[in-house]
Design a protein around this motif. Structure first.
Motif, PDB file in Angstrom:
ATOM      1  N   ARG A   1       0.969  -1.222   0.102  1.00  0.00           N
ATOM      2  CA  ARG A   1      -0.077  -0.047  -0.007  1.00  0.00           C
ATOM      3  C   ARG A   1       0.970   1.165   0.146  1.00  0.00           C
ATOM      4  O   ARG A   1       0.774   2.050  -0.949  1.00  0.00           O
TER       5      ARG A   1
ATOM      6  N   ARG B   1      -4.683  13.564   1.912  1.00  0.00           N
ATOM      7  CA  ARG B   1      -5.250  12.386   2.273  1.00  0.00           C
ATOM      8  C   ARG B   1      -4.268  11.294   1.963  1.00  0.00           C
ATOM      9  O   ARG B   1      -3.778  10.417   3.130  1.00  0.00           O
TER      10      ARG B   1
ATOM     11  N   GLU C   1      -1.323  11.509   4.749  1.00  0.00           N
ATOM     12  CA  GLU C   1      -1.603  11.198   5.909  1.00  0.00           C
ATOM     13  C   GLU C   1      -1.665   9.502   6.117  1.00  0.00           C
ATOM     14  O   GLU C   1      -1.155   8.996   7.010  1.00  0.00           O
ATOM     15  N   GLU C   2      -2.306   8.956   4.814  1.00  0.00           N
ATOM     16  CA  GLU C   2      -2.046   7.634   5.028  1.00  0.00           C
ATOM     17  C   GLU C   2      -0.745   6.963   4.886  1.00  0.00           C
ATOM     18  O   GLU C   2      -0.320   5.899   5.637  1.00  0.00           O
TER      19      GLU C   2
ATOM     20  N   GLU D   1       0.640   7.193   8.483  1.00  0.00           N
ATOM     21  CA  GLU D   1      -0.082   6.200   9.331  1.00  0.00           C
ATOM     22  C   GLU D   1       0.754   4.927   9.215  1.00  0.00           C
ATOM     23  O   GLU D   1       1.129   4.077   9.957  1.00  0.00           O
TER      24      GLU D   1
END
Length: 116
Positions: free
Chosen positions: A23, A82, A85-86, A89
């Motif tokens: 990912r 977005r 941020e991912e 994380e």
């Protein structure tokens, strides 16, 4: 002896780590492509003909792909927030991972954050 529950938990952790790594690679690629598209769009803004491989190559010759400018753009571009941020994380989870093969390899080879 390792119980079947421990084996299952270990396999699940490995699968999660593997998926997170994939990912992260996809998100970093998405962000990079967005930057290149921005450059290509700016190059063609003043041209009357359509975008083609010559235009792309001209962009490289004009030295518009500047890493420091890309980093600035990534921080301020609304469509990238977005994604950023991912990535943060996922990085946090991977940095705190102590049990996966990925973590073991990182420690054995002394890989830093940039290398992983």
């Amino acid at each position: 002896m390792i119980s079947s529950v421990q084996k299952t938990q270990s396999l699940e952790a490995k699968d999660i780590t593997y998926e997170l790594i994939l990912r992260r690679i996809r998100l970093l690629s998405q962000r990079r492509v967005a930057w290149l598209r921005k450059i290509w769009t700016e190059i063609t803004a003043h041209k009357t003909d359509s975008f083609d491989m010559h235009t792309e190559i001209d962009g490289y010759f004009y030295d518009l792909d500047i890493p420091s400018e890309e980093q600035k753009w990534i921080k301020i571009e609304p469509s990238m927030q977005r994604v950023n941020e991912e990535i943060r994380e996922i990085n946090h989870i991977l940095e705190n991972d102590q049990d996966s093969r990925f973590s073991t390899l990182s420690h054995i080879f002394g890989l830093n954050r940039l290398e992983t």
